[in-house]
Design an enzyme around this catalytic site. Structure first.
Site, PDB file in Angstrom:
ATOM      1  N   THR A   1    -120.009  63.505 -78.642  1.00 13.81           N
ATOM      2  CA  THR A   1    -119.257  63.293 -77.399  1.00 13.81           C
ATOM      3  C   THR A   1    -118.552  61.940 -77.333  1.00 13.81           C
ATOM      4  O   THR A   1    -119.064  60.930 -77.848  1.00 13.81           O
ATOM      5  CB  THR A   1    -120.207  63.421 -76.193  1.00 13.81           C
ATOM      6  OG1 THR A   1    -119.548  62.929 -75.034  1.00 13.81           O
ATOM      7  CG2 THR A   1    -121.501  62.639 -76.378  1.00 13.81           C
TER       8      THR A   1
ATOM      9  N   GLU B   1    -118.548  60.198 -74.866  1.00 18.70           N
ATOM     10  CA  GLU B   1    -119.422  59.303 -74.090  1.00 18.70           C
ATOM     11  C   GLU B   1    -120.071  58.248 -74.990  1.00 18.70           C
ATOM     12  O   GLU B   1    -120.487  57.199 -74.508  1.00 18.70           O
ATOM     13  CB  GLU B   1    -120.515  60.117 -73.386  1.00 18.70           C
ATOM     14  CG  GLU B   1    -120.060  60.828 -72.130  1.00 18.70           C
ATOM     15  CD  GLU B   1    -119.637  59.893 -71.015  1.00 18.70           C
ATOM     16  OE1 GLU B   1    -120.458  59.076 -70.572  1.00 18.70           O
ATOM     17  OE2 GLU B   1    -118.473  59.972 -70.584  1.00 18.70           O
TER      18      GLU B   1
ATOM     19  N   TYR C   1    -127.899  59.885 -71.735  1.00 19.18           N
ATOM     20  CA  TYR C   1    -127.232  60.997 -72.421  1.00 19.18           C
ATOM     21  C   TYR C   1    -126.494  60.499 -73.663  1.00 19.18           C
ATOM     22  O   TYR C   1    -126.699  61.005 -74.776  1.00 19.18           O
ATOM     23  CB  TYR C   1    -126.249  61.678 -71.454  1.00 19.18           C
ATOM     24  CG  TYR C   1    -125.297  62.654 -72.119  1.00 19.18           C
ATOM     25  CD1 TYR C   1    -125.729  63.918 -72.508  1.00 19.18           C
ATOM     26  CD2 TYR C   1    -123.960  62.310 -72.358  1.00 19.18           C
ATOM     27  CE1 TYR C   1    -124.854  64.816 -73.128  1.00 19.18           C
ATOM     28  CE2 TYR C   1    -123.084  63.200 -72.965  1.00 19.18           C
ATOM     29  CZ  TYR C   1    -123.535  64.455 -73.348  1.00 19.18           C
ATOM     30  OH  TYR C   1    -122.672  65.340 -73.954  1.00 19.18           O
TER      31      TYR C   1
ATOM     32  N   LYS D   1    -127.244  61.167 -77.656  1.00 21.47           N
ATOM     33  CA  LYS D   1    -126.214  61.796 -78.492  1.00 21.47           C
ATOM     34  C   LYS D   1    -125.856  60.900 -79.685  1.00 21.47           C
ATOM     35  O   LYS D   1    -125.467  61.385 -80.742  1.00 21.47           O
ATOM     36  CB  LYS D   1    -124.966  62.087 -77.658  1.00 21.47           C
ATOM     37  CG  LYS D   1    -125.115  63.310 -76.746  1.00 21.47           C
ATOM     38  CD  LYS D   1    -124.930  64.610 -77.515  1.00 21.47           C
ATOM     39  CE  LYS D   1    -124.929  65.818 -76.603  1.00 21.47           C
ATOM     40  NZ  LYS D   1    -124.773  67.079 -77.313  1.00 21.47           N
TER      41      LYS D   1
HETATM   42  P1  NAP Z   1    -123.326  73.158 -70.884  1.00 20.61           P
HETATM   43  O1  NAP Z   1    -122.399  74.111 -70.223  1.00 20.61           O
HETATM   44  O2  NAP Z   1    -124.181  72.276 -70.074  1.00 20.61           O
HETATM   45  O3  NAP Z   1    -124.256  74.010 -71.890  1.00 20.61           O
HETATM   46  C1  NAP Z   1    -125.410  73.479 -72.476  1.00 20.61           C
HETATM   47  C2  NAP Z   1    -126.186  74.580 -73.134  1.00 20.61           C
HETATM   48  O4  NAP Z   1    -127.393  74.045 -73.676  1.00 20.61           O
HETATM   49  C3  NAP Z   1    -126.645  75.692 -72.140  1.00 20.61           C
HETATM   50  O5  NAP Z   1    -126.604  76.915 -72.825  1.00 20.61           O
HETATM   51  C4  NAP Z   1    -128.075  75.292 -71.845  1.00 20.61           C
HETATM   52  O6  NAP Z   1    -128.901  76.358 -71.417  1.00 20.61           O
HETATM   53  C5  NAP Z   1    -128.488  74.819 -73.232  1.00 20.61           C
HETATM   54  N1  NAP Z   1    -129.701  74.018 -73.228  1.00 20.61           N
HETATM   55  C6  NAP Z   1    -129.998  72.937 -72.471  1.00 20.61           C
HETATM   56  N2  NAP Z   1    -131.213  72.462 -72.782  1.00 20.61           N
HETATM   57  C7  NAP Z   1    -131.702  73.269 -73.752  1.00 20.61           C
HETATM   58  C8  NAP Z   1    -132.917  73.326 -74.467  1.00 20.61           C
HETATM   59  N3  NAP Z   1    -133.897  72.448 -74.250  1.00 20.61           N
HETATM   60  N4  NAP Z   1    -133.084  74.288 -75.399  1.00 20.61           N
HETATM   61  C9  NAP Z   1    -132.114  75.208 -75.627  1.00 20.61           C
HETATM   62  N5  NAP Z   1    -130.944  75.226 -74.963  1.00 20.61           N
HETATM   63  C10 NAP Z   1    -130.742  74.263 -74.039  1.00 20.61           C
HETATM   64  O7  NAP Z   1    -122.503  72.208 -71.891  1.00 20.61           O
HETATM   65  P2  NAP Z   1    -121.082  72.464 -72.574  1.00 20.61           P
HETATM   66  O8  NAP Z   1    -120.042  71.839 -71.723  1.00 20.61           O
HETATM   67  O9  NAP Z   1    -120.968  73.854 -73.019  1.00 20.61           O
HETATM   68  O10 NAP Z   1    -121.200  71.507 -73.843  1.00 20.61           O
HETATM   69  C11 NAP Z   1    -121.737  71.996 -75.073  1.00 20.61           C
HETATM   70  C12 NAP Z   1    -122.267  70.816 -75.883  1.00 20.61           C
HETATM   71  O11 NAP Z   1    -121.204  69.901 -76.139  1.00 20.61           O
HETATM   72  C13 NAP Z   1    -123.359  70.013 -75.211  1.00 20.61           C
HETATM   73  O12 NAP Z   1    -124.232  69.565 -76.222  1.00 20.61           O
HETATM   74  C14 NAP Z   1    -122.632  68.835 -74.600  1.00 20.61           C
HETATM   75  O13 NAP Z   1    -123.501  67.743 -74.477  1.00 20.61           O
HETATM   76  C15 NAP Z   1    -121.551  68.611 -75.635  1.00 20.61           C
HETATM   77  N6  NAP Z   1    -120.293  68.061 -75.155  1.00 20.61           N
HETATM   78  C16 NAP Z   1    -119.655  68.611 -74.092  1.00 20.61           C
HETATM   79  C17 NAP Z   1    -118.429  68.128 -73.708  1.00 20.61           C
HETATM   80  C18 NAP Z   1    -117.662  68.723 -72.551  1.00 20.61           C
HETATM   81  O14 NAP Z   1    -116.746  68.051 -72.051  1.00 20.61           O
HETATM   82  N7  NAP Z   1    -117.948  69.951 -72.152  1.00 20.61           N
HETATM   83  C19 NAP Z   1    -117.828  67.057 -74.437  1.00 20.61           C
HETATM   84  C20 NAP Z   1    -118.506  66.541 -75.525  1.00 20.61           C
HETATM   85  C21 NAP Z   1    -119.726  67.056 -75.901  1.00 20.61           C
HETATM   86  P3  NAP Z   1    -128.951  76.813 -69.862  1.00 20.61           P
HETATM   87  O15 NAP Z   1    -127.718  77.657 -69.640  1.00 20.61           O
HETATM   88  O16 NAP Z   1    -130.211  77.578 -69.802  1.00 20.61           O
HETATM   89  O17 NAP Z   1    -128.944  75.559 -69.042  1.00 20.61           O
HETATM   90  O1  F7E Z   2    -117.568  63.081 -64.754  1.00 26.03           O
HETATM   91  C1  F7E Z   2    -116.618  60.794 -62.057  1.00 26.03           C
HETATM   92  C2  F7E Z   2    -117.791  60.382 -62.924  1.00 26.03           C
HETATM   93  O2  F7E Z   2    -119.506  64.621 -64.856  1.00 26.03           O
HETATM   94  C3  F7E Z   2    -116.300  62.587 -65.064  1.00 26.03           C
HETATM   95  C4  F7E Z   2    -119.892  66.045 -69.941  1.00 26.03           C
HETATM   96  O3  F7E Z   2    -119.403  67.284 -70.384  1.00 26.03           O
HETATM   97  O4  F7E Z   2    -117.883  64.938 -70.607  1.00 26.03           O
HETATM   98  C5  F7E Z   2    -118.735  65.181 -69.505  1.00 26.03           C
HETATM   99  O5  F7E Z   2    -119.249  63.967 -68.995  1.00 26.03           O
HETATM  100  C6  F7E Z   2    -116.020  61.341 -64.242  1.00 26.03           C
HETATM  101  C7  F7E Z   2    -117.113  60.272 -64.287  1.00 26.03           C
HETATM  102  O6  F7E Z   2    -118.016  64.291 -66.877  1.00 26.03           O
HETATM  103  C8  F7E Z   2    -117.917  62.735 -59.299  1.00 26.03           C
HETATM  104  O7  F7E Z   2    -118.374  59.181 -62.456  1.00 26.03           O
HETATM  105  C9  F7E Z   2    -116.569  61.063 -59.560  1.00 26.03           C
HETATM  106  O8  F7E Z   2    -116.525  59.021 -64.419  1.00 26.03           O
HETATM  107  O9  F7E Z   2    -117.160  65.561 -64.992  1.00 26.03           O
HETATM  108  P1  F7E Z   2    -118.107  64.486 -65.314  1.00 26.03           P
HETATM  109  P2  F7E Z   2    -118.514  63.127 -67.854  1.00 26.03           P
HETATM  110  O10 F7E Z   2    -119.518  62.255 -67.247  1.00 26.03           O
HETATM  111  O11 F7E Z   2    -117.290  62.480 -68.396  1.00 26.03           O
HETATM  112  C10 F7E Z   2    -118.495  64.259 -71.712  1.00 26.03           C
HETATM  113  C11 F7E Z   2    -117.481  64.117 -72.809  1.00 26.03           C
HETATM  114  C12 F7E Z   2    -119.776  64.888 -72.128  1.00 26.03           C
HETATM  115  O12 F7E Z   2    -120.156  64.823 -73.296  1.00 26.03           O
HETATM  116  C13 F7E Z   2    -120.674  65.382 -71.071  1.00 26.03           C
HETATM  117  O13 F7E Z   2    -121.593  66.339 -71.599  1.00 26.03           O
HETATM  118  O14 F7E Z   2    -115.911  61.727 -62.875  1.00 26.03           O
HETATM  119  N1  F7E Z   2    -116.991  61.437 -60.798  1.00 26.03           N
HETATM  120  N2  F7E Z   2    -117.129  61.833 -58.626  1.00 26.03           N
HETATM  121  C14 F7E Z   2    -117.831  62.475 -60.666  1.00 26.03           C
HETATM  122  N3  F7E Z   2    -118.476  63.208 -61.591  1.00 26.03           N
HETATM  123  C15 F7E Z   2    -119.256  64.236 -61.139  1.00 26.03           C
HETATM  124  N4  F7E Z   2    -119.901  64.998 -62.043  1.00 26.03           N
HETATM  125  N5  F7E Z   2    -119.386  64.512 -59.796  1.00 26.03           N
HETATM  126  C16 F7E Z   2    -118.734  63.788 -58.834  1.00 26.03           C
HETATM  127  O15 F7E Z   2    -118.897  64.060 -57.650  1.00 26.03           O
END
Ligand code: NAP
Ligand code: F7E
Length: 342
Positions: free
Chosen positions: A130, A132, A154, A158
């Site tokens: 990520t 992050e 987090y 990662k």
């Molecule tokens: P998500 O919607 O939160 O999906 C996470 C998945 O992991 C869900 O299927 C969840 O199951 C499963 N999970 C959580 N804890 C687990 C455990 N202990 N054992 C087995 N499965 C578990 O996340 P996503 O947005 O699809 O992202 C996929 C991956 O990419 C994650 O690793 C995330 O950290 C990473 N990532 C995401 C982004 C983004 O912007 N979306 C960017 C960079 C990296 P449940 O459905 O049961 O909760």
């Molecule tokens: O927040 C601000 C918050 O939670 C984005 C995950 O998929 O992307 C995701 O992480 C921004 C932050 O995403 C609210 O403070 C303001 O600055 O949508 P987010 P994230 O934290 O960037 C990365 C790449 C991952 O890897 C992660 O798994 O938005 N913000 N107000 C808020 N964020 C949330 N959630 N809720 C608010 O009310």
């Protein structure tokens, strides 16, 4: 036929990746957690024709924090490719459950890697890294060479996963790769991530189903793409001759406030901003407050400025996103409108 195993199949990316791999004629195994309420809504339709006929989509109970279950599943399925998307993926929540986040997001991938190392089969491994991890950035935009400075439990977990994946590749010659993916969204995005929260709330406010949207810091900047494009990159990463790590991003950046303005413009919802800091508010054309900031949505540490440089992926993987911020937002709005009228 190639066999893939996806940890995190029930999540946003898992659901898009499963569809992509089924289209490419893979047999797809997915690991889901037991939960007291149904957690398969994003993949339920995959059981529908034509996939059910081929029986190419198989779900297993498991948990990435359970070494026995993780190892047993890999040894039983013997996949060609493993995609580890399983994680406690919410940055704010990771401050509340830091130990669990470290276990799932950091040690989870280690369990998979160690099983692959002990396996006779050559299994390719994708780790969901990520942006992050760049955290408090010392370079804009960020690429594969940018220093890491994680700002949450987090991101710290990662980062361990990132380095252990690299270590297993270097030490044992595994085909193990990291994707350094910037934020990616979709109609399937979890309800508490900011884009989904904003689109859903503004659609509901426009349709008089909700009065207000409460947010935290609206000045952080993110590089947002569409999950559908990003799972294509995951697959491409595992199809290369040599294992490597890649930044995947749209290479464009918007603040949360700019994202709100894009959504509201498409909804023809006029918002005027007044006040500063925690007192900043969004007001509609009738003078009613529809957006407010609340302390509880601010994080103990913030990541202010994420902007990717995905030149390497575009050159080597020949990856290019099909969506931009406008087509992404339009698709998310269309989905929320459908939900409202259901
Ligand atoms: P998500 O919607 O939160 O999906 C996470 C998945 O992991 C869900 O299927 C969840 O199951 C499963 N999970 C959580 N804890 C687990 C455990 N202990 N054992 C087995 N499965 C578990 O996340 P996503 O947005 O699809 O992202 C996929 C991956 O990419 C994650 O690793 C995330 O950290 C990473 N990532 C995401 C982004 C983004 O912007 N979306 C960017 C960079 C990296 P449940 O459905 O049961 O909760
Ligand atoms: O927040 C601000 C918050 O939670 C984005 C995950 O998929 O992307 C995701 O992480 C921004 C932050 O995403 C609210 O403070 C303001 O600055 O949508 P987010 P994230 O934290 O960037 C990365 C790449 C991952 O890897 C992660 O798994 O938005 N913000 N107000 C808020 N964020 C949330 N959630 N809720 C608010 O009310």
């Amino acid at each position: 036929m190639k066999v893939a195993l996806i940890f995190g199949i029930t999540g946003q990316d898992g659901s898009y990746l499963a569809r992509l791999l089924l289209k490419k004629r893979y047999v797809v195994h997915g690991v889901k957690r037991r939960s007291s309420s149904l957690n398969t809504k994003r993949i339920d339709d995959i059981y529908v024709e034509p996939f059910s006929k081929n029986q190419n989509f198989i779900l297993h109970y498991g948990d990435i924090t359970d070494a026995l279950s993780t190892t047993n599943l890999i040894n039983k399925i013997k996949p060609d490719e493993i995609y580890n998307l399983a994680a406690q993926s919410h940055v704010a929540v990771s401050f509340d459950v830091p130990e669990y986040t470290a276990n799932a997001d950091g040690l989870g991938p280690l369990r998979i890697l160690e099983t692959i190392r002990n396996s006779k089969k050559k299994i390719k491994f994708y780790q969901a890294g990520t942006s992050e991890m760049f955290g408090k950035v010392d370079q804009i935009p960020q690429n594969e060479k940018t220093n890491f400075h994680p700002r949450s439990p987090y991101a710290t977990a990662k980062l361990y996963a990132h380095w252990i994946t690299k270590n297993y590749r270097d030490a044992y010659g595994l085909f193990a790769c990291n994707g350094l993916l910037f934020n990616h969204e979709s109609p399937m995005r979890g309800e508490t991530f900011v884009t989904k929260k904003i689109v859903k709330a503004l659609v509901r406010i426009k349709n008089k189903k909700q009065k207000k949207l409460f947010l935290g810091n609206i000045y952080s900047k993110r590089d947002w793409g569409h999950a559908k494009d990003y799972v294509e990159a995951m697959w491409l990463i595992l199809q290369q001759k040599f294992p490597d790590d890649f930044v995947i991003s749209s290479d464009k950046q918007y603040s949360i406030k700019q994202f709100i303005n894009i959504v509201s413009k498409k909804l023809n919802l006029k918002i005027k901003w007044i006040g500063k800091g925690i007192n900043e508010k969004g007001i509609n054309s009738e003078g009613k407050i529809i957006i407010e900031c609340k302390r509880k949505y601010f994080r103990p540490l913030e990541v202010d400025n994420l902007l990717g440089n995905s030149k390497k992926a575009r050159k080597i993987l020949k990856w290019k996103p099909k969506y931009n911020i406008h087509t992404l937002v339009e698709e998310m709005i269309a989905h929320e409108l459908e939900m409202i009228h259901e």
